[in-house]
Design a protein around this motif. Structure first.
Motif, mmCIF file in Angstrom:
data_model
loop_
_atom_site.group_PDB
_atom_site.id
_atom_site.type_symbol
_atom_site.label_atom_id
_atom_site.label_comp_id
_atom_site.label_asym_id
_atom_site.label_seq_id
_atom_site.Cartn_x
_atom_site.Cartn_y
_atom_site.Cartn_z
ATOM 1 N N ASN A 1 0.701 -1.329 0.088
ATOM 2 C CA ASN A 1 -0.167 -0.015 -0.136
ATOM 3 C C ASN A 1 0.893 1.284 0.082
ATOM 4 O O ASN A 1 0.612 2.319 -0.834
ATOM 5 N N ASP A 2 1.842 1.132 0.857
ATOM 6 C CA ASP A 2 2.884 2.404 0.803
ATOM 7 C C ASP A 2 3.522 2.728 -0.547
ATOM 8 O O ASP A 2 3.633 3.824 -1.027
ATOM 9 N N TYR A 3 3.998 1.543 -0.980
ATOM 10 C CA TYR A 3 4.607 1.591 -2.518
ATOM 11 C C TYR A 3 3.665 2.252 -3.517
ATOM 12 O O TYR A 3 4.145 3.273 -4.348
ATOM 13 N N LEU A 4 2.471 1.514 -3.449
ATOM 14 C CA LEU A 4 1.413 2.088 -4.234
ATOM 15 C C LEU A 4 1.051 3.644 -4.198
ATOM 16 O O LEU A 4 0.202 4.075 -5.274
ATOM 17 N N GLU B 1 2.266 3.856 -10.007
ATOM 18 C CA GLU B 1 1.009 3.503 -10.391
ATOM 19 C C GLU B 1 1.074 1.832 -10.136
ATOM 20 O O GLU B 1 0.004 1.206 -9.942
ATOM 21 N N TYR B 2 2.150 1.140 -10.667
ATOM 22 C CA TYR B 2 2.170 -0.187 -10.773
ATOM 23 C C TYR B 2 3.319 -0.775 -9.545
ATOM 24 O O TYR B 2 3.910 0.110 -8.993
ATOM 25 N N VAL B 3 3.314 -2.340 -9.468
ATOM 26 C CA VAL B 3 4.177 -2.624 -8.425
ATOM 27 C C VAL B 3 5.616 -2.503 -8.661
ATOM 28 O O VAL B 3 6.490 -2.510 -7.651
ATOM 29 N N ALA B 4 5.890 -2.446 -10.011
ATOM 30 C CA ALA B 4 7.393 -2.149 -10.120
ATOM 31 C C ALA B 4 7.530 -0.863 -10.857
ATOM 32 O O ALA B 4 8.341 -0.675 -11.930
ATOM 33 N N GLY B 5 6.689 0.095 -10.467
ATOM 34 C CA GLY B 5 6.920 1.541 -11.180
ATOM 35 C C GLY B 5 5.812 1.899 -12.011
ATOM 36 O O GLY B 5 4.659 1.762 -11.867
ATOM 37 N N ASP B 6 6.162 2.377 -13.112
ATOM 38 C CA ASP B 6 5.213 2.990 -14.379
ATOM 39 C C ASP B 6 4.686 2.167 -15.042
ATOM 40 O O ASP B 6 3.435 2.379 -15.751
ATOM 41 N N GLU B 7 5.079 0.871 -15.143
ATOM 42 C CA GLU B 7 4.399 -0.005 -16.398
ATOM 43 C C GLU B 7 4.061 -1.184 -15.416
ATOM 44 O O GLU B 7 4.518 -1.828 -14.691
#
Ligand SMILES: N[C@@H](CCC(=O)N[C@@H](CS)C(=O)NCC(=O)O)C(=O)O
Length: 211
Positions: free
Chosen positions: A153-156, A160-166
């Motif tokens: 939740n903190d990361y998001l 946008e996504y779990v590993a950044g923008d894609e």
């Protein structure tokens, strides 16, 4: 090629979603884990480890391990890229993928495996003989999932996504982890994890999520 699949299990779903994202289809064979069909002589003659997913290529090569199967599919059909496109994005996505697997999916699996009565003598997945479930591992698995939810939740909140923008394989692992934890382990996303909920709705709306 032929995919040995199991509808209710999270790891085979990871491969189904990965294939759907790439528009790859192939013959699938359902193997019922609950009744122990994966431990039958017939399935063990295909994969002696007795685990799903298992992919058999046209030349008879047998692949298991979700990420290894995904790697094969990424190499043979690079578009759309789900495992990164350059040295940095490949490494970042691989790292995030592993975070989802080690910090989330394994805990969710421990929570389920060590509390589900049907698996009381199947504490380990696949052809590992009789291994007793350990109730304390179920309790710890729940703690792992709670931490996983908070950290993701903190990361998001800023990605946008779990590993950044894609969208990537890391999202696929995370989606299968969340849905498995919420379903089999009855650990739904907590109400206060608004960013995780936003992401979950977004990736669940992709056609591939139905795979
Ligand atoms: N690390 C393996 C894990 C495979 C695995 O544990 N699959 C489960 C289904 S999600 C399984 O085959 N379980 C068989 C069993 O419980 O006996 C992967 O990523 O493919």
């Amino acid at each position: 090629m032929k995919l040995y699949d199991s509808k209710m299990a999270p790891n085979p779903r990871r491969v189904r979603i990965f294939m759907a994202e790439k528009g790859i289809s192939c013959e699938t064979v359902q193997v019922d884990i609950m009744s122990g069909e994966n431990l039958s002589e017939e399935f063990l003659s295909i994969n002696p480890r007795g685990v799903l997913p298992t992919l058999v290529l046209d030349d008879g090569t047998v692949l298991d391990e979700t990420v290894a199967i995904s790697r094969y599919l990424e190499e043979t059909q690079p578009e759309p890229a789900l495992m990164g496109q350059d040295a940095v994005s490949k490494a970042k996505i691989e790292g995030r993928q592993r975070h989802m697997e080690f910090d989330g999916l394994i805990g969710a699996a421990d929570a389920f495996r060590n509390s589900f009565p049907g698996f009381s003598a199947r504490g380990l997945a696949g052809n590992m003989g009789e291994v007793a479930a350990i109730p304390d591992l179920a309790a710890r698995g729940k703690q792992v999932v709670a931490l996983f939810y908070t950290n993701l939740n903190d990361y998001l909140s800023s990605h946008e996504y779990v590993a950044g923008d894609e969208f990537s394989i890391a999202d696929i692992t995370a989606l299968c982890t969340v849905d498995f934890a919420a379903g089999a382990s009855r650990l739904p996303i907590p109400d206060d994890c608004e960013h995780l909920k936003r992401w979950h709705a977004q990736v669940s709306a992709r056609d591939s999520a139905a795979a």
